[in-house]
Design an enzyme around this catalytic site. Structure first.
Site, PDB file in Angstrom:
ATOM      1  N   ARG A 230      10.391  -5.152  -3.721  1.00  0.00           N
ATOM      2  CA  ARG A 230      10.329  -5.549  -5.393  1.00  0.00           C
ATOM      3  C   ARG A 230      11.832  -6.026  -5.111  1.00  0.00           C
ATOM      4  O   ARG A 230      13.442  -5.701  -4.302  1.00  0.00           O
ATOM      5  CB  ARG A 230      10.791  -4.934  -5.650  1.00  0.00           C
ATOM      6  CG  ARG A 230       9.344  -4.496  -6.592  1.00  0.00           C
ATOM      7  CD  ARG A 230       9.123  -5.356  -7.575  1.00  0.00           C
ATOM      8  NE  ARG A 230       7.754  -5.293  -8.323  1.00  0.00           N
ATOM      9  CZ  ARG A 230       6.682  -5.371  -7.797  1.00  0.00           C
ATOM     10  NH1 ARG A 230       6.443  -6.163  -6.621  1.00  0.00           N
ATOM     11  NH2 ARG A 230       5.242  -5.624  -7.874  1.00  0.00           N
ATOM     12  N   GLU A 259      12.817 -14.493 -10.339  1.00  0.00           N
ATOM     13  CA  GLU A 259      11.160 -14.806  -9.475  1.00  0.00           C
ATOM     14  C   GLU A 259      10.967 -15.896 -10.118  1.00  0.00           C
ATOM     15  O   GLU A 259      10.809 -15.420 -11.658  1.00  0.00           O
ATOM     16  CB  GLU A 259       9.927 -14.418  -8.394  1.00  0.00           C
ATOM     17  CG  GLU A 259      10.622 -13.688  -7.974  1.00  0.00           C
ATOM     18  CD  GLU A 259       9.825 -12.985  -7.183  1.00  0.00           C
ATOM     19  OE1 GLU A 259       8.925 -12.021  -7.162  1.00  0.00           O
ATOM     20  OE2 GLU A 259      10.378 -11.392  -6.623  1.00  0.00           O
ATOM     21  N   HIS A 278       7.099 -14.363  -2.453  1.00  0.00           N
ATOM     22  CA  HIS A 278       6.117 -13.496  -3.207  1.00  0.00           C
ATOM     23  C   HIS A 278       5.176 -13.901  -2.069  1.00  0.00           C
ATOM     24  O   HIS A 278       3.854 -13.500  -3.137  1.00  0.00           O
ATOM     25  CB  HIS A 278       6.755 -13.657  -4.218  1.00  0.00           C
ATOM     26  CG  HIS A 278       5.813 -12.015  -4.991  1.00  0.00           C
ATOM     27  ND1 HIS A 278       6.451 -11.406  -6.255  1.00  0.00           N
ATOM     28  CD2 HIS A 278       5.187 -10.782  -4.685  1.00  0.00           C
ATOM     29  CE1 HIS A 278       6.291  -9.961  -6.383  1.00  0.00           C
ATOM     30  NE2 HIS A 278       5.453  -9.843  -5.022  1.00  0.00           N
TER      31      HIS A 278
HETATM   32  N1  LIG Z   1       5.373  -8.438  -1.625  1.00  0.00           N
HETATM   33  C1  LIG Z   1       4.286  -7.968  -2.521  1.00  0.00           C
HETATM   34  O1  LIG Z   1       3.830  -8.589  -2.786  1.00  0.00           O
HETATM   35  C2  LIG Z   1       4.052  -6.465  -2.650  1.00  0.00           C
HETATM   36  C3  LIG Z   1       2.645  -5.826  -2.458  1.00  0.00           C
HETATM   37  C4  LIG Z   1       2.105  -4.878  -2.361  1.00  0.00           C
HETATM   38  C5  LIG Z   1       3.707  -3.583  -3.247  1.00  0.00           C
HETATM   39  N2  LIG Z   1       4.524  -4.440  -3.309  1.00  0.00           N
HETATM   40  C6  LIG Z   1       5.769  -3.172  -3.852  1.00  0.00           C
HETATM   41  O2  LIG Z   1       5.872  -2.949  -2.463  1.00  0.00           O
HETATM   42  C7  LIG Z   1       6.364  -1.056  -2.605  1.00  0.00           C
HETATM   43  C8  LIG Z   1       5.469  -0.637  -2.456  1.00  0.00           C
HETATM   44  O3  LIG Z   1       4.263  -0.224  -3.375  1.00  0.00           O
HETATM   45  P1  LIG Z   1       3.345   1.097  -2.662  1.00  0.00           P
HETATM   46  O4  LIG Z   1       2.217   1.062  -2.698  1.00  0.00           O
HETATM   47  O5  LIG Z   1       4.030   1.884  -0.881  1.00  0.00           O
HETATM   48  O6  LIG Z   1       4.060   2.149  -3.191  1.00  0.00           O
HETATM   49  P2  LIG Z   1       3.506   4.480  -3.316  1.00  0.00           P
HETATM   50  O7  LIG Z   1       3.799   4.804  -4.115  1.00  0.00           O
HETATM   51  O8  LIG Z   1       2.584   4.086  -2.093  1.00  0.00           O
HETATM   52  O9  LIG Z   1       5.355   4.216  -1.770  1.00  0.00           O
HETATM   53  C9  LIG Z   1       6.574   4.474  -2.576  1.00  0.00           C
HETATM   54  C10 LIG Z   1       7.158   5.285  -1.843  1.00  0.00           C
HETATM   55  O10 LIG Z   1       8.367   5.277  -2.458  1.00  0.00           O
HETATM   56  C11 LIG Z   1       9.258   6.399  -2.708  1.00  0.00           C
HETATM   57  N3  LIG Z   1       9.871   6.222  -3.099  1.00  0.00           N
HETATM   58  C12 LIG Z   1      10.001   6.494  -4.247  1.00  0.00           C
HETATM   59  N4  LIG Z   1      11.471   5.894  -4.723  1.00  0.00           N
HETATM   60  C13 LIG Z   1      11.990   6.426  -3.984  1.00  0.00           C
HETATM   61  C14 LIG Z   1      13.739   6.167  -3.610  1.00  0.00           C
HETATM   62  N5  LIG Z   1      14.661   6.133  -4.450  1.00  0.00           N
HETATM   63  N6  LIG Z   1      14.267   6.193  -2.448  1.00  0.00           N
HETATM   64  C15 LIG Z   1      13.064   6.402  -1.234  1.00  0.00           C
HETATM   65  N7  LIG Z   1      11.963   6.243  -1.736  1.00  0.00           N
HETATM   66  C16 LIG Z   1      11.352   6.349  -3.043  1.00  0.00           C
HETATM   67  C17 LIG Z   1       8.313   7.246  -2.744  1.00  0.00           C
HETATM   68  O11 LIG Z   1       8.272   8.542  -2.688  1.00  0.00           O
HETATM   69  C18 LIG Z   1       6.817   6.763  -1.892  1.00  0.00           C
HETATM   70  O12 LIG Z   1       6.854   7.275  -1.398  1.00  0.00           O
HETATM   71  C19 LIG Z   1       5.968  -1.809  -4.570  1.00  0.00           C
HETATM   72  O13 LIG Z   1       7.539  -1.857  -5.058  1.00  0.00           O
HETATM   73  C20 LIG Z   1       5.183  -2.672  -4.797  1.00  0.00           C
HETATM   74  O14 LIG Z   1       5.725  -2.866  -5.751  1.00  0.00           O
HETATM   75  C21 LIG Z   1       4.710  -5.821  -3.148  1.00  0.00           C
HETATM   76  O1  LIG Z   2       3.178  -5.531  -6.738  1.00  0.00           O
HETATM   77  C1  LIG Z   2       2.480  -5.906  -6.356  1.00  0.00           C
HETATM   78  O2  LIG Z   2       1.151  -5.713  -6.090  1.00  0.00           O
HETATM   79  C2  LIG Z   2       2.891  -7.332  -5.559  1.00  0.00           C
HETATM   80  O3  LIG Z   2       4.089  -7.380  -5.945  1.00  0.00           O
HETATM   81  C3  LIG Z   2       1.784  -8.412  -5.742  1.00  0.00           C
HETATM   82  O4  LIG Z   2       1.759  -9.302  -6.883  1.00  0.00           O
HETATM   83  P1  LIG Z   2       1.017 -10.450  -6.950  1.00  0.00           P
HETATM   84  O5  LIG Z   2       0.197 -10.024  -7.703  1.00  0.00           O
HETATM   85  O6  LIG Z   2       2.249 -11.042  -8.090  1.00  0.00           O
HETATM   86  O7  LIG Z   2       0.914 -11.697  -5.594  1.00  0.00           O
END
Ligand SMILES: NC(=O)c1ccc[n+]([C@@H]2O[C@H](COP(=O)([O-])OP(=O)(O)OC[C@H]3O[C@@H](n4cnc5c(N)ncnc54)[C@H](O)[C@@H]3O)[C@@H](O)[C@H]2O)c1
Ligand SMILES: O=C(O)[C@H](O)COP(=O)(O)O
Length: 526
Positions: A230, A259, A278
């Site tokens: 994020r 964004e 993204h």
């Molecule tokens: N770029 C993209 O398009 C995209 C796609 C999918 C997910 N994401 C993002 O990726 C991130 C992770 O997703 P996920 O599905 O693995 O989530 P998840 O909930 O499975 O894992 C997140 C981890 O972060 C840990 N955590 C929470 N607070 C913390 C802190 N203060 N310090 C250290 N660790 C901490 C939790 O214990 C957990 O293990 C989320 O922010 C999600 O929105 C981005």
């Molecule tokens: O949190 C998510 O699932 C990702 O950031 C993906 O975002 P998007 O659906 O806009 O691609």
């Protein structure tokens, strides 16, 4: 027919599912004020990260029942505002895990080998091999911040590439980290030792600017940072300076504080910072997964069924829902029943979870019981989302007890409500086929299935009462479907539970309590 608004691009597979139960409008270019103006028409809103669902939009969504986020992060939704309004917010916790993990890995390798700039240079007609000498990841240390779903997949692949793994995640156990092949360390150690740092945490007040100038100063000049989690977890200005000044080797960012990315010093740093718009979840596979996952949940909620990945129903994950599903209806029915028996204002609800439901996963049953209890006062305004808040605001104290001992049924639920009109209790259980049985009322054993219209009496166990009550109901043209008496001792106090084909007409209760021997009568509509 229900109406669903889809305000971000969603795979057709999701639209097809929604269309089974609703009229679907796809409008992906709405400005915030346009969304506020039209949201009142819709029962459901389906979004990705492009739509910011503010309090204003939620308050204008007077018909909204569900907001579905086709992805993981719900930081673009004002979840507390939705909760207050009883709107369930769902996401797809796993649909894009692999896509996001692979994007982070692709960013790590692209950054190490300068692929984006090397590609651009060849396309410009150049053949420059000196500028783009890279670094290997083999035997390097990867620091993973957040060892959840995405972080764990990144770890598995990075390990196979011969990387040494450190992780910072205060919420996971050392054993779990070891299973994944990671050594848990604190953030400072990770910053000092890692050659690559990849972020996989949510954005929260604690994680905002977790990577700041102070922490960047502790990193090695060869360190490279990847953020596909994020925007805002990294202080972008501090990062741009650190890379420009050679304090660290580079960064690859997929997400940004704001964004789409507007003017930013990040664009000016050259080949050592790579930026993508993204794209973490943007694979064909992930988009089909999240669209289906979330559209199915919207469809279910519009059909009155529970959602499997609600983020604002306490404790109700998909695995828990599967286990508790049969008991949710029981809890809600008992809540409705005891609420109507208690009448008036309830101040205390004692809930005893017995047998197989006496686990720490059974919190949703308490919520379901509260939803039932509050139904009389709030009708469709109360749901699994806001029941706990509503109960708290109405001053209803809840005491939960759990007893794992199995009695007559594998699991049973006992509710006792105390209010300004007295105390009443009900117990219920499930039969083998999942059918609900009321097994006790106010301490008297009974064995009746609940029905839509019911009458309960508290009376003396003496000859003639049942006949008199039957004649009285007959004189009001009320048909009795079934009847049962529960008593503790012969000719002592007893309760009668009657299932009726029709609702009781007004005024009949006072007639019933005039029958000699009947002390009290309660009508209940379930
Ligand atoms: N770029 C993209 O398009 C995209 C796609 C999918 C997910 N994401 C993002 O990726 C991130 C992770 O997703 P996920 O599905 O693995 O989530 P998840 O909930 O499975 O894992 C997140 C981890 O972060 C840990 N955590 C929470 N607070 C913390 C802190 N203060 N310090 C250290 N660790 C901490 C939790 O214990 C957990 O293990 C989320 O922010 C999600 O929105 C981005
Ligand atoms: O949190 C998510 O699932 C990702 O950031 C993906 O975002 P998007 O659906 O806009 O691609």
């Amino acid at each position: 027919m229900s109406k669903v608004l889809v305000s971000d691009p969603i795979d057709q597979a999701g639209i097809d599912i929604l269309s089974q139960v609703a009229t679907v409008d796809v409008k992906t270019t709405l400005k915030p004020d346009e969304l506020v103006n039209i949201i009142g028409e819709y029962d459901a809103l389906m979004i990705r990260s492009g739509t910011r669902v503010t309090k204003e939009i939620i308050e204008a969504g007077t018909n909204l029942k569900i907001i579905g986020r086709a992805g993981v992060g719900v930081d673009n939704v004002d979840v507390p505002a939705a909760t207050r309004q009883g709107i369930v917010v769902v996401n797809s916790p796993e649909g894009n895990t692999i896509a996001a993990a692979e994007h982070a890995l692709a960013m790590m390798l692209s950054l190490s080998r300068h692929i984006p700039d090397a590609n651009a240079s060849v396309k410009r007609g150049e053949w420059d091999r000196k500028t783009f000498v890279g670094a290997e990841v083999y035997k390097k240390t990867l620091g993973i911040v957040g060892l959840g779903k995405i972080g764990s997949h990144v770890a598995a692949v990075a390990r196979a590439m011969g990387m040494k793994l450190l992780a910072y995640d205060p919420f996971i156990s050392t054993e779990r980290a070891e299973q994944i092949g990671c050594q848990l360390v604190d953030m400072d150690v990770l910053a000092q030792q890692a050659d690559y740092i990849t972020l996989h945490i949510p954005k929260t007040p604690e994680t905002t600017h977790l990577i700041n100038a102070e922490l960047l100063a502790k990193m090695k000049p060869t360190t490279r940072i990847i953020n596909c989690a994020r925007g805002g977890i990294i202080d972008e200005a501090a990062l741009a300076s650190a890379v420009k000044e050679g304090k660290i080797a580079g960064a690859a960012l997929d997400v940004f504080e704001s964004e789409p990315l507007a003017e930013s010093t990040l664009r000016e740093v050259g080949k050592d910072i790579i930026l993508t718009p993204h794209l973490g979840a943007s694979t064909t596979e992930a988009q089909v997964n999240v669209a289906i996952d979330v559209a199915e949940q919207i469809r279910d909620v519009l059909l009155g069924l529970p959602a499997r990945s609600a983020v604002n129903i306490p404790g109700l994950g998909p695995d828990v829902l599967e286990e508790l599903k049969p008991y949710m209806q029981l809890a809600e029915t008992l809540g409705r029943l005891v609420g109507q028996l208690a009448g008036g204002r309830v101040e205390l609800l004692n809930i005893r979870l017995q047998g197989e439901i006496a686990t720490n996963k059974s919190q949703p049953l308490v919520v379901a019981a509260l939803k039932g209890l509050l139904h009389q006062a709030l009708r469709e305004r109360v749901n699994y989302v806001n029941a706990s808040i509503e109960a708290k605001e109405r001053g209803i104290r809840v005491i939960e007890t759990r007893d794992a001992a199995v009695r007559d049924y594998a699991g049973s639920l006992h509710l006792e409500a105390t209010g300004n009109l007295g105390t009443h209790s009900v117990t219920g259980a499930l039969l083998g086929d999942g059918e609900i049985r009321l097994t006790n009322m106010d301490g008297f054993p009974i064995n009746v299935p609940p029905s839509q219209h019911m009458l309960f009496t508290l009376h003396r166990d003496m000859p003639g009462i049942i006949g008199k009550l039957g004649s009285l109901l007959g004189s009001f043209n009320v048909n009795i479907a079934s009847m049962q008496v529960g008593r503790k001792i012969v000719r002592g106090d007893a309760v009668m539970a009657l299932s009726l084909d029709d609702p009781l007409p007004d005024g009949i209760l006072s007639e019933i309590t005039k029958v000699p021997g009947i002390r009290d009568a309660y009508t209940v509509n379930l």
